[in-house]
Design a protein around this motif. Sequence first.
Motif, PDB file in Angstrom:
ATOM      1  N   HIS A 173      59.106  91.836  73.584  1.00 30.08           N
ATOM      2  CA  HIS A 173      58.187  93.065  73.543  1.00 30.08           C
ATOM      3  C   HIS A 173      58.438  93.570  75.177  1.00 30.08           C
ATOM      4  O   HIS A 173      57.476  93.319  75.744  1.00 30.08           O
ATOM      5  CB  HIS A 173      56.772  93.058  73.188  1.00 30.08           C
TER       6      HIS A 173
ATOM      7  N   LYS B 191      61.543  96.126  61.449  1.00 27.04           N
ATOM      8  CA  LYS B 191      60.519  95.120  61.746  1.00 27.04           C
ATOM      9  C   LYS B 191      59.290  95.667  60.877  1.00 27.04           C
ATOM     10  O   LYS B 191      58.840  96.577  61.154  1.00 27.04           O
ATOM     11  CB  LYS B 191      60.187  94.905  63.332  1.00 27.04           C
TER      12      LYS B 191
ATOM     13  N   HIS C 135      56.714  84.107  63.795  1.00 27.83           N
ATOM     14  CA  HIS C 135      55.535  83.080  63.855  1.00 27.83           C
ATOM     15  C   HIS C 135      55.555  82.219  62.684  1.00 27.83           C
ATOM     16  O   HIS C 135      55.561  81.147  63.056  1.00 27.83           O
ATOM     17  CB  HIS C 135      54.378  84.176  63.742  1.00 27.83           C
TER      18      HIS C 135
ATOM     19  N   ASP D 139      58.225  85.963  71.741  1.00 28.50           N
ATOM     20  CA  ASP D 139      57.208  86.818  71.597  1.00 28.50           C
ATOM     21  C   ASP D 139      56.760  87.251  72.922  1.00 28.50           C
ATOM     22  O   ASP D 139      55.501  87.595  73.204  1.00 28.50           O
ATOM     23  CB  ASP D 139      55.924  86.457  70.710  1.00 28.50           C
TER      24      ASP D 139
ATOM     25  N   HIS E 103      62.764  87.522  69.780  1.00 30.39           N
ATOM     26  CA  HIS E 103      61.646  88.389  69.820  1.00 30.39           C
ATOM     27  C   HIS E 103      60.942  88.553  71.039  1.00 30.39           C
ATOM     28  O   HIS E 103      60.229  87.622  71.618  1.00 30.39           O
ATOM     29  CB  HIS E 103      60.532  87.421  68.880  1.00 30.39           C
TER      30      HIS E 103
END
Length: 439
Positions: A95, A220, A281, A355, A93
Amino acid sequence: MTLRIVFLSIVMCIAAAGAASADAGASARIIHAGQLLDRPGQAPRGASTILVRGERIAEVRDGHLDAAAFGLADAEVIDLRDHFVLPGLIDSHVHLTSDLGGVAAQIAAVTRSQSDVAYEAALNARKTLDAGFTTVRNLGDSDGVIRALRDAINAGKVAGPRILTSNTSISATTGHADPTLGYRPELHEALDRGENLCDGVESCRRAVRRQVAQGADLIKITITGGVNSRIGSGLGVQMFEDEARAIVETAKLYDKKVAVHAHGADGINLALKLGVDSIEHGTLLDDASLRLFRETGAYYVPTLSTVNGYIGRLEANPEAYTGEVLAKIRWRIGITGKSLQRAVPAGVKIAFGTDAGVSLHGRNADEFELMVKHGMTPVQAVVAATVNAADLLGMSADIGTLEPGKYADLVAVRGDPLADVTVLKAVEHVIKGGVVVRQ
Ligand SMILES: [Zn+2]
């Protein structure tokens, strides 16, 4: 006619000769490891030699052997005899497009062009690779920046990890991934690029098909509210069941896995019942969630590192976040790890994911420390970042262990990560596809 056939045969012979010599000669490499964790979850081996041909592992043998032992006249030797060697790490995960947060991210969205974003993403990819992460799953993009980066990395044009991309996160209008949240209405037309918002069954099917058409490796969805979305509507479910079902069914039609951003138990449990592949999460797992994880075999991706991003930004600037976002962040910091502490003893499958983007790129390995702090053993944390993440990504045939036939993706550290997982924060050598990319 005859001439053309002769010419073609010559071309083909030259091409074949080139391929054969590249395979037998220059591309053979020998890696000497001090200790080798070839299959995380099993005991590490002592001194070992890995023979690499091209991008992949040909053989793994005990002891430190030379080229002659493999019947080779010569081979480049990579000396990691002072190191503990394990498979390249996998972050499920990230970005890569940014690691700005709060108000700074809000300003960037209306001041940076996609060209600026693309260069930023390339830099973040390099940082991630240098930290020992040779494969990542990018969950949220716009305008295909990460799709282009994935292809450029695969073509050898820029350095970075192997990337699986979901393209843009699919969200309901006014859902967590609605790009217009918090901006003046006059700006909405520019900010909503028509890529990812869906309402109703037809619209949600179309949103999935649009991602597939644009080269998404997986889908996603943001099924619940999020910590960073500039809206005070909580962290519960934001999609109707028929919308979420339409997304999952359409993704399966195209053989795409589904990763689900979910905080509240209502959204987590709806997604699990629909047969998704991972919950990201998972902040408010309840008893039903634990049962559904076990029944469906879905993975839990805890993303504990987000708190490092939040705490770091607030220390640097107490006004880095405002209003309802700040309230949600304080809550999330306090609740970090609680779900993982319930999931581990319940036998839920865990895949490593940070994340990063919310936390800083290149600091992905900080997650190991948090996983161990919240109930996992070092072995379990390493398995989550190798064997399990490879399985979640559908890439077990290529990555996750160091076995013949798989990519020669590996990292070398000093010390034993199975005794002290924090040594993974200081990876000294990174090899991807048999090529040293950091030493
Ligand atoms: Zn995320």
